[in-house]
Each structure stands twice: as C-alpha cells, then as structure tokens.
Design an enzyme around this catalytic site. Structure first.
Site, short mmCIF file in Angstrom:
data_model
loop_
_atom_site.label_atom_id
_atom_site.label_comp_id
_atom_site.label_asym_id
_atom_site.label_seq_id
_atom_site.Cartn_x
_atom_site.Cartn_y
_atom_site.Cartn_z
N ASP A 118 9.93 -0.29 -1.32
CA ASP A 118 9.71 -1.73 -1.16
C ASP A 118 8.84 -2.21 -2.32
O ASP A 118 7.65 -1.89 -2.40
CB ASP A 118 9.02 -1.98 0.19
CG ASP A 118 8.72 -3.46 0.41
OD1 ASP A 118 8.79 -4.25 -0.56
OD2 ASP A 118 8.40 -3.83 1.55
N HIS B 133 5.68 -6.39 -4.21
CA HIS B 133 4.50 -6.83 -4.99
C HIS B 133 4.42 -6.16 -6.36
O HIS B 133 3.36 -6.18 -6.99
CB HIS B 133 3.23 -6.53 -4.19
CG HIS B 133 3.17 -7.27 -2.89
ND1 HIS B 133 2.77 -8.59 -2.79
CD2 HIS B 133 3.51 -6.89 -1.63
CE1 HIS B 133 2.85 -8.98 -1.54
NE2 HIS B 133 3.29 -7.96 -0.80
N SER C 14 0.78 -3.91 0.12
CA SER C 14 0.55 -5.36 0.17
C SER C 14 -0.86 -5.74 0.57
O SER C 14 -1.32 -6.82 0.23
CB SER C 14 1.55 -6.00 1.12
OG SER C 14 1.34 -5.56 2.44
N HIS D 258 4.29 -1.90 5.32
CA HIS D 258 4.36 -3.28 5.81
C HIS D 258 5.05 -3.36 7.18
O HIS D 258 5.91 -2.53 7.51
CB HIS D 258 5.18 -4.09 4.80
CG HIS D 258 5.19 -5.56 5.04
ND1 HIS D 258 6.27 -6.23 5.57
CD2 HIS D 258 4.24 -6.50 4.80
CE1 HIS D 258 5.99 -7.52 5.65
NE2 HIS D 258 4.77 -7.72 5.18
N LYS E 110 8.27 -13.86 -3.93
CA LYS E 110 6.92 -13.68 -4.50
C LYS E 110 6.99 -13.88 -6.01
O LYS E 110 6.86 -15.00 -6.50
CB LYS E 110 6.37 -12.33 -4.07
CG LYS E 110 6.34 -12.20 -2.52
CD LYS E 110 5.77 -10.91 -2.05
CE LYS E 110 6.06 -10.62 -0.60
NZ LYS E 110 5.48 -11.53 0.37
N GLU F 287 6.02 1.49 0.22
CA GLU F 287 5.86 0.36 -0.70
C GLU F 287 5.49 0.95 -2.06
O GLU F 287 4.87 2.01 -2.13
CB GLU F 287 4.75 -0.57 -0.21
CG GLU F 287 5.10 -1.22 1.11
CD GLU F 287 3.96 -2.05 1.71
OE1 GLU F 287 3.28 -2.77 0.95
OE2 GLU F 287 3.76 -1.97 2.92
N ASN G 187 1.43 -15.40 -3.17
CA ASN G 187 2.13 -14.29 -3.84
C ASN G 187 3.05 -14.80 -4.96
O ASN G 187 3.86 -14.04 -5.48
CB ASN G 187 2.97 -13.53 -2.82
CG ASN G 187 2.12 -12.96 -1.70
OD1 ASN G 187 1.12 -12.31 -1.96
ND2 ASN G 187 2.52 -13.20 -0.47
C1 LIG Z 1 5.44 -5.18 1.24
C2 LIG Z 1 6.22 -6.34 1.74
N1 LIG Z 1 7.51 -6.17 2.06
C3 LIG Z 1 8.26 -7.18 2.51
C4 LIG Z 1 7.73 -8.44 2.67
C5 LIG Z 1 8.61 -9.52 3.20
O1 LIG Z 1 9.08 -10.35 2.19
P1 LIG Z 1 9.52 -11.83 2.52
O2 LIG Z 1 8.28 -12.65 2.60
O3 LIG Z 1 10.43 -12.22 1.41
O4 LIG Z 1 10.23 -11.79 3.83
C6 LIG Z 1 6.38 -8.67 2.36
C7 LIG Z 1 5.71 -9.96 2.48
O5 LIG Z 1 5.99 -10.90 3.07
C8 LIG Z 1 5.61 -7.59 1.89
O6 LIG Z 1 4.32 -7.75 1.60
#
Ligand SMILES: Cc1ncc(COP(=O)(O)O)c(C=O)c1O
Length: 357
Positions: free
Chosen positions: A191, A194, A166, A122, A215, A162, A36
């Site tokens: 969120d 991405h 993701s 997520h 990411k 989101e 990512n």
């Molecule tokens: C949509 C989404 N939110 C939150 C996260 C969490 O982020 P982090 O990896 O910084 O904990 C992720 C991926 O890991 C994600 O894909």
C-alpha cells in the site's frame, strides 16, 4: 436493550474514553498540517481544467460499474498511465484507496490462504483481511524475520504492508520483503498511499502495488497495479471493483492531469520542495508524515487545541486509529508550506527537534 439505550451507552463509552469525534468545520485562517495533498495538486490549474473539461464532456457520474457501461476513455488512459508510472503491466481503478485495498486482498485471499499483515497496517487493510475471511497472522511492525518464519510453512501466502506507514511516517524494508516473498513464492501487496517521497520497491513478478488518487494526486479514487495476469484476475474476482460504479470521470481526469504534472519537471520541483520542507522540520525523516506521540487522549487533544490557538491545524490522532497509549499529533508536510509556516510549527512544537529520521 432498545436501540436508544444501546446508542446512549455506546456514546457514553466513547466519550468516557475521550475518543468521541465530531466532524470539524472546514478551517479557514489556520495553517494546515493536516492534509495529504502533499504536492498541492488538488488546486493545480491544469488539474482543475482537466476536471472541468471531463465534467462537461462526460457528466458528473459514470452511471454504471466499469464492467457494465461505466468505462470512459479517461479511465483506460489513466490505468495505462498508472501502470507505466509504477513500472507494471496493468492497473485497475477503484473509487477509493480504501476500496483498492479491499479489492487487492479479496481478489487473492480466501479461507485457504495465509495472510501476513504488519501490526500497524491501515484500517482498510485490516478490513480487507476480514472481508477475505482468510487466516490472518499479524506480525510485529516491520519484522521481516517474522514474515519469513510464517512463510516457511510453505502455504500459498499474501504479505500485506504499507510502504510508508500512515500514522508513523516510517518506511517498510521493501528490498528485504520483496526478496523474502520471492524466495517463498508469496504475493506481496504494497500500500503506497503515502509514498510521495519513496521508497520505490525493487521490481518483482509477485508484487501488487496499491495506490490512491486522493493524496499525492489530489483527486479521489484508488488503484491496484501489477502483472497483467494478476490485475486481470482482480477485475474478475474483486467484488469491491465489480459491484461499484466507476470513478467519476472528472476525478479520473483530474488524477490524469496531476500524474502528468508529477511526471514532468514541475513534479520534480514540487517533490524536491517537499523533501526540503520535511528536512526543515525533521532532517532526514523518510516521509512527509511526522508523528509527535503524546500518549493519552486528553493530553493530545489539549496540545492540538493549543496549536490551533497558535494558528496551526495539527490533528490529534487517537485510538482506534492508533494503539491505546500512543495518541499523537500527526503532522503532514506539504510542498506548498512556506519557510515561515514551517518555522511557526517548529517553535510551537519543540518536541520536533527530537524526532528521529
Ligand atoms: C495507508 C492508507 N491506505 C489507504 C488509504 C485509503 O485511501 P483513500 O483515502 O483514497 O480511500 C489511506 C488513507 O485514507 C491510507 O492512509
């Protein structure tokens, strides 16, 4: 049953469903479509230099929670920069994007709140709902009408989605969601983990933006940004913020340097490169995440192995990460992929030609 028996039966159950996971050894020699780190900023010289400098200056760890003695100037500078970048009044850092979702939701949702959550959200959003012990209604993917139907109850509500999903790489209807939430005085928590290529939500007084440093910014950590009256309350109410050690100074400094790159001409170029690379693989696709749904667990694992034999690292995503029957190969495009690497991917995965924009 004893722990030994329980563990053996649990293991057999997971293996039986072809869902057993092992930690993959770090891959060398494969072209990765699994990361990512969309803009390759984790290895950018300015990012590395900033991290080195912060390490020398502030040490490896923060030593304490932000509200005790963990704050360093770099945390505050990064929070101001993240607020400016997201067009909001304030931002607060968390040690991971996962925890940023836990913080945003638990700060505002409690058993007397109605929480509406997209069915493909997520795991960190789902876990946040559980932690808040709120009344949760899961709505069909992207269904603004369903959101509005629930909001008509007039209850104080939180809507969780989101902006770029993701595992599907599709995009939420942000304008409609912002509008519906504003009309019903509901707080929208977005969120944007991405959202490197957008979409940008319209401004709203009732919007919290959750992001990750891990990411697009190539570091580690997360943040919540929004109106100061909400962010200040999150600092006071969010246990995933209050009861954890501050983000490591080097990680914050790396993200700060990455954000500086992102906001400059080089960031513009990297994003255009990423957009062009996505268009090479799937013209018009809205995000750098491209799923090829293969169905069953075994078929997906087999395809991932065949891709590996062809020199490509493409992860097989299985339940519980995605719903049963929708196992998939998940392709992440980077700005750093070369034309040859993208062509290799396309020839190894003919289904890409059929991916919808
Ligand atoms: C949509 C989404 N939110 C939150 C996260 C969490 O982020 P982090 O990896 O910084 O904990 C992720 C991926 O890991 C994600 O894909």
């Amino acid at each position: 049953v004893s722990w030994l028996e329980w563990a053996a039966s649990e293991r057999a159950r997971i293996i039986g469903g072809s869902r057993w996971r092992t930690l993959p050894a770090p891959e060398t020699g494969l072209v990765s479509f699994a990361s990512n780190d969309y803009l390759g900023l984790s290895g950018h010289p300015a990012v590395l230099a900033a991290a080195h400098d912060a390490l020398d200056r502030w040490g490896a760890g923060s030593g304490s929670a932000r509200l005790i003695a963990g704050s360093r100037p770099v945390h505050e500078r990064l929070e101001r920069a993240l607020a400016a970048w997201t067009g909001t009044e304030a931002a607060v850092l968390l040690p991971a994007g996962y925890m940023a979702n836990l913080a945003a939701v638990t700060a505002f949702a409690s058993p007397d709140t109605l929480v509406l959550s997209d069915e493909l959200n997520h795991a960190s959003i789902i876990d946040a709902c559980r932690l808040a012990r709120a009344e949760v209604r899961v709505y069909p993917h992207l269904a603004v009408d369903a959101v509005e139907g629930h909001l008509r109850s007039g209850r104080r509500a939180l809507v969780l989605t989101e902006s770029v999903f993701s595992m599907d790489g599709d995009v939420a209807p942000l304008s409609e969601l912002v509008e519906v939430c504003a009309r019903h005085d509901a707080l929208l928590v977005l969120d944007e983990a991405h959202a490197v290529l957008g979409p940008e939500p319209p401004p709203s007084p009732l919007l919290l933006r959750v992001g990750t440093l891990s990411k697009t910014l190539g570091s580690a950590g997360g943040f919540v940004s929004g109106p100061a009256w909400l962010v200040d309350l999150a600092v006071n109410r969010a246990r995933p913020f209050i009861f954890t050690t501050a983000v490591a100074p080097a990680a914050a400094a790396a993200a700060m340097a990455a954000l500086d790159v992102l906001r400059g001409a080089e960031g513009e170029r990297l994003r255009s490169r990423l957009r062009a690379n996505v268009d090479t693989v799937a013209p018009g696709h809205r995000s750098p995440i491209i799923p090829v749904v293969t169905g069953g667990e075994d078929a997906t694992l087999q395809r991932a192995r065949a891709l590996r034999d062809a020199g490509l690292l493409v992860p097989a995503i299985r339940p519980p990460t995605v719903p049963a029957g929708t196992s998939r190969l998940r392709i992440s495009i980077s700005a750093l992929h070369t034309e040859e690497e993208l062509q290799l991917l396309k020839s190894a995965l003919p289904e890409l030609a059929a991916v919808a924009a």
